[in-house]
Design a protein around this motif. Sequence first.
Motif, PDB file in Angstrom:
ATOM      1  N   GLY A  35      38.755  44.805  43.247  1.00 18.82           N
ATOM      2  CA  GLY A  35      38.692  43.378  43.544  1.00 18.82           C
ATOM      3  C   GLY A  35      39.673  42.503  42.792  1.00 18.82           C
ATOM      4  O   GLY A  35      40.470  42.977  41.993  1.00 18.82           O
ATOM      5  N   ASP A  36      39.574  41.190  43.059  1.00 17.86           N
ATOM      6  CA  ASP A  36      40.596  40.226  42.665  1.00 17.86           C
ATOM      7  C   ASP A  36      41.955  40.654  43.232  1.00 17.86           C
ATOM      8  O   ASP A  36      42.952  40.779  42.529  1.00 17.86           O
ATOM      9  N   ILE A  37      41.932  40.882  44.535  1.00 20.09           N
ATOM     10  CA  ILE A  37      43.152  41.151  45.291  1.00 20.09           C
ATOM     11  C   ILE A  37      43.978  39.857  45.323  1.00 20.09           C
ATOM     12  O   ILE A  37      45.200  39.870  45.248  1.00 20.09           O
ATOM     13  N   ASN A  62      35.720  37.801  41.930  1.00 19.84           N
ATOM     14  CA  ASN A  62      35.417  36.368  42.003  1.00 19.84           C
ATOM     15  C   ASN A  62      36.553  35.565  42.640  1.00 19.84           C
ATOM     16  O   ASN A  62      36.314  34.605  43.369  1.00 19.84           O
ATOM     17  N   HIS A  63      37.817  35.969  42.396  1.00 20.19           N
ATOM     18  CA  HIS A  63      38.928  35.243  43.026  1.00 20.19           C
ATOM     19  C   HIS A  63      38.936  35.445  44.539  1.00 20.19           C
ATOM     20  O   HIS A  63      39.294  34.532  45.283  1.00 20.19           O
ATOM     21  N   ASP A  64      38.538  36.635  44.985  1.00 24.49           N
ATOM     22  CA  ASP A  64      38.460  36.884  46.424  1.00 24.49           C
ATOM     23  C   ASP A  64      37.392  35.991  47.048  1.00 24.49           C
ATOM     24  O   ASP A  64      37.613  35.375  48.093  1.00 24.49           O
ATOM     25  N   VAL A 114      32.546  48.482  40.346  1.00 25.79           N
ATOM     26  CA  VAL A 114      32.143  47.080  40.407  1.00 25.79           C
ATOM     27  C   VAL A 114      33.254  46.239  39.767  1.00 25.79           C
ATOM     28  O   VAL A 114      34.031  46.745  38.949  1.00 25.79           O
ATOM     29  N   HIS A 115      33.338  44.965  40.154  1.00 24.82           N
ATOM     30  CA  HIS A 115      34.386  44.126  39.560  1.00 24.82           C
ATOM     31  C   HIS A 115      34.007  43.665  38.148  1.00 24.82           C
ATOM     32  O   HIS A 115      34.787  43.789  37.204  1.00 24.82           O
ATOM     33  N   ALA A 116      32.792  43.113  38.000  1.00 26.58           N
ATOM     34  CA  ALA A 116      32.435  42.440  36.743  1.00 26.58           C
ATOM     35  C   ALA A 116      31.454  43.255  35.897  1.00 26.58           C
ATOM     36  O   ALA A 116      31.844  43.896  34.927  1.00 26.58           O
ATOM     37  N   GLY A 148      36.614  46.001  36.266  1.00 26.65           N
ATOM     38  CA  GLY A 148      37.841  45.261  35.941  1.00 26.65           C
ATOM     39  C   GLY A 148      37.475  43.922  35.335  1.00 26.65           C
ATOM     40  O   GLY A 148      36.706  43.857  34.387  1.00 26.65           O
ATOM     41  N   HIS A 149      38.042  42.836  35.865  1.00 27.24           N
ATOM     42  CA  HIS A 149      37.657  41.453  35.581  1.00 27.24           C
ATOM     43  C   HIS A 149      38.271  40.867  34.306  1.00 27.24           C
ATOM     44  O   HIS A 149      38.762  39.752  34.323  1.00 27.24           O
ATOM     45  N   SER A 150      38.234  41.613  33.181  1.00 25.24           N
ATOM     46  CA  SER A 150      38.781  41.050  31.933  1.00 25.24           C
ATOM     47  C   SER A 150      40.294  41.246  31.840  1.00 25.24           C
ATOM     48  O   SER A 150      40.952  40.623  31.007  1.00 25.24           O
ATOM     49  N   HIS A 151      40.852  42.114  32.656  1.00 24.93           N
ATOM     50  CA  HIS A 151      42.276  42.465  32.608  1.00 24.93           C
ATOM     51  C   HIS A 151      42.637  43.185  31.303  1.00 24.93           C
ATOM     52  O   HIS A 151      43.799  43.203  30.900  1.00 24.93           O
ATOM     53  N   LEU A 152      41.632  43.753  30.632  1.00 31.95           N
ATOM     54  CA  LEU A 152      41.856  44.467  29.368  1.00 31.95           C
ATOM     55  C   LEU A 152      41.404  45.920  29.526  1.00 31.95           C
ATOM     56  O   LEU A 152      40.210  46.191  29.528  1.00 31.95           O
TER      57      LEU A 152
HETATM   58 ZN    ZN Z   1      41.031  39.018  37.752  1.00 30.87          ZN
END
Ligand code: ZN
Length: 240
Positions: A35-37, A62-64, A114-116, A148-152
């Motif tokens: 996610g967050d494409i 969330n951005h999607d 999952v994304h978050a 994903g989500h944190s980009h870390l």
């Molecule tokens: Zn993101």
Amino acid sequence: MKIAIISDLHSNLEALTAVRHELDKEAVEQIYCLGDILGYNANPKEVLQMVREMNALSIAGNHDHAAVGLMSADSFNLVAKEAVLWSGTQLSEEEIEWVKNLPLVREVGEITFVHATPHHPEEWGYVLTRSHADVAFKSLKTRLCFLGHSHLPCLFEENEGLVFSEAGTVDLKKESRYIINVGSVGQPRDGNPKASYVLYDSQTNQVHFKRVEYDLPLTQKKVLDVGLPGFLAERLAMGR
Ligand code: ZN
């Protein structure tokens, strides 16, 4: 079986193209997109199309959701909000429907994607610390969770906490459970501007954290050319 996991592409076509090129060289059975494409950078439509061409099994970020109107972008900072709303205007009706139909979670065998967070995917919380991970493990039904989500990019082992946070290979213990953040393809924030993704090999029981260079100046130029905030171009070079 070897799988690839990508996340937080954020409309960065050059970064996704570089990752795709690397994946073409690997015997990967399936690609998962966490996610967050959409959001932040200048090619939401092209990145969405490429994800679909790659047959990546995707979930929503969330951005999607904000880009297609499933949630308000009011909780985003002003720069993120501007980019995410612009992202939505670049998609066709069919593409918007496709995004709206993405699930929030996928469970496949021993793995949750999952994304978050696995416990409240729709609340878009973060797994950044050991105590966050402890909460997440409590509701996790599978042995592995990729998010994903944190980009870390990082890896949490149950009852051990954060055990790894840099590029390289990790040998998983058969008896342990893990939450693995695959980092961000399109906007890394760990100080390393190279695109991040992960390979998991169930045969060798190894997770490979990968980084790949891409044409970052071109991505920056496109951000400015379409009139998105200059900060979004600057942060790519800082990896922040
Ligand atoms: Zn993101």
